[in-house]
Structures are given as structure tokens and as C-alpha cells.
Design a protein around this motif. Sequence first.
Motif, short mmCIF file in Angstrom:
data_model
loop_
_atom_site.label_atom_id
_atom_site.label_comp_id
_atom_site.label_asym_id
_atom_site.label_seq_id
_atom_site.Cartn_x
_atom_site.Cartn_y
_atom_site.Cartn_z
N THR A 15 0.86 -1.18 0.00
CA THR A 15 0.00 0.00 0.00
C THR A 15 0.89 1.23 0.00
OG1 THR A 15 -1.64 -1.21 1.29
CG2 THR A 15 -1.92 1.17 1.16
N ARG A 17 1.07 5.77 -0.96
CA ARG A 17 0.34 7.02 -1.17
C ARG A 17 1.21 7.91 -2.06
NH1 ARG A 17 0.86 10.94 4.17
NH2 ARG A 17 3.12 10.92 4.27
N ILE A 46 -1.41 -0.91 -4.08
CA ILE A 46 -2.68 -0.20 -3.95
C ILE A 46 -2.33 1.23 -3.58
CG2 ILE A 46 -4.81 0.02 -2.61
CD1 ILE A 46 -4.63 -3.04 -2.16
N GLN A 48 -3.41 4.66 -2.08
CA GLN A 48 -4.43 5.08 -1.12
C GLN A 48 -4.16 6.52 -0.71
OE1 GLN A 48 -4.20 3.14 2.84
NE2 GLN A 48 -6.23 2.38 2.38
N GLU A 49 -5.21 7.28 -0.54
CA GLU A 49 -5.04 8.63 0.01
C GLU A 49 -4.90 8.50 1.51
OE1 GLU A 49 -7.59 11.82 -1.16
OE2 GLU A 49 -7.81 11.00 -3.18
N ALA A 50 -3.89 9.14 2.06
CA ALA A 50 -3.67 9.08 3.50
C ALA A 50 -2.82 10.27 3.93
CB ALA A 50 -2.97 7.78 3.88
N GLN A 54 -2.92 9.19 9.34
CA GLN A 54 -3.50 7.94 8.85
C GLN A 54 -2.41 6.96 8.45
OE1 GLN A 54 -5.75 9.94 5.85
NE2 GLN A 54 -7.70 9.65 6.93
N ALA A 58 -1.88 3.20 9.96
CA ALA A 58 -1.89 2.04 9.06
C ALA A 58 -0.60 1.23 9.20
CB ALA A 58 -2.09 2.49 7.62
#
Length: 170
Positions: A15, A17, A46, A48-50, A54, A58
Motif C-alpha cells: 500500500t 500514497r 494499492i 491510497q489517500e492518507a 492515517q 496504518a
Amino acid sequence: LAQSIAETGLIQPITVRMIEDRFQLIAGERRWRAHQRLGKRTIEAIVQEANDDQMAVAALAENIDRADLSDFEIGKALHQIESLFPSRTKLAEGLGLVREDMYKYFAFDALPAFILEMLEGNPRLISRTAATDIKSLLTKTNGSPASLEALHIAMNFVAEKELDQSKIVD
């Protein structure tokens, strides 16, 4: 992990960003490093906006279950993100921890400096359960010089593997 990925492929993508024009890893550092070790130039991810808060949550949530992260290290990480939550109850919920278990990680805070120093050198020396037992002992004895002396001796025995950490308070 690298061998497993080489044989069966990547089961779970990492994951990331976007930060300006680059990707920043949120979760999956071990998988990413295994890909590097295999000489792979790409990895499934993946996006992801974070925000920073956040991202910290995570990353910790993924790492809590890793077998190579000690209770002491988890306790320190919990402190780093604690201010991002309105309460410790919400912190536990956000990380999927049982609240009572999470409080055991915070027991390390109540330990004397000499134990914390030992843990910095060997973070696996004692578990959160042993830290909770020591905290309880210190509360009962008001941190008396005699209890601190006995605790110092017991911790040295634990460090030398002459005493099981579950017997420290005994």
C-alpha cells in the motif's frame, strides 16, 4: 518471504500514497524489500489517500501482528500515535486491539529507568504481561528501595537467562 514470492508470486499488494510526484510506502515494507532482493523492478501496489496521521496508524496496525516486533517496540509505537486519537479506547478500536491488552503495552511507561535501559538494548527481554506485573508490584510497594533492589537483581537473572520473565515478581 523472498523465496515464497519467487515461487508463488505476491499474494497481497503493498500500500502506497502519492507525495508530490513520488510514491511513499504505507504498508508492506517486507514485501517490497523481498521484491528488491529478487531483482524485481515493479511490484503490485494499492494507491491510497492518507495523511501523515492515517499513514502512521496504518503502518502500526500492519506491524503489530508481525512476529519480529517486540511488545516493548509496540508500546513505543503506540505512544507515537496516541495523540492522533481522542482516547486510548478509540486508539484500541482503531488498531483492532482489545483495550485491556493495549493497556499492557502502556505498562512499560511505569518501569524504572534501569529496566527501560535494558529494554533499549534487548527489546524482547520482557513481555507486556511481565511489564504489567512489575508495574503492579511497584504500585503495591510504592517503589520502595527494597523492591527496586530485588527487581534489579531479578532483571539481571532474566537477562542472563537464569530466571523466566514470568517469575520476576515472585
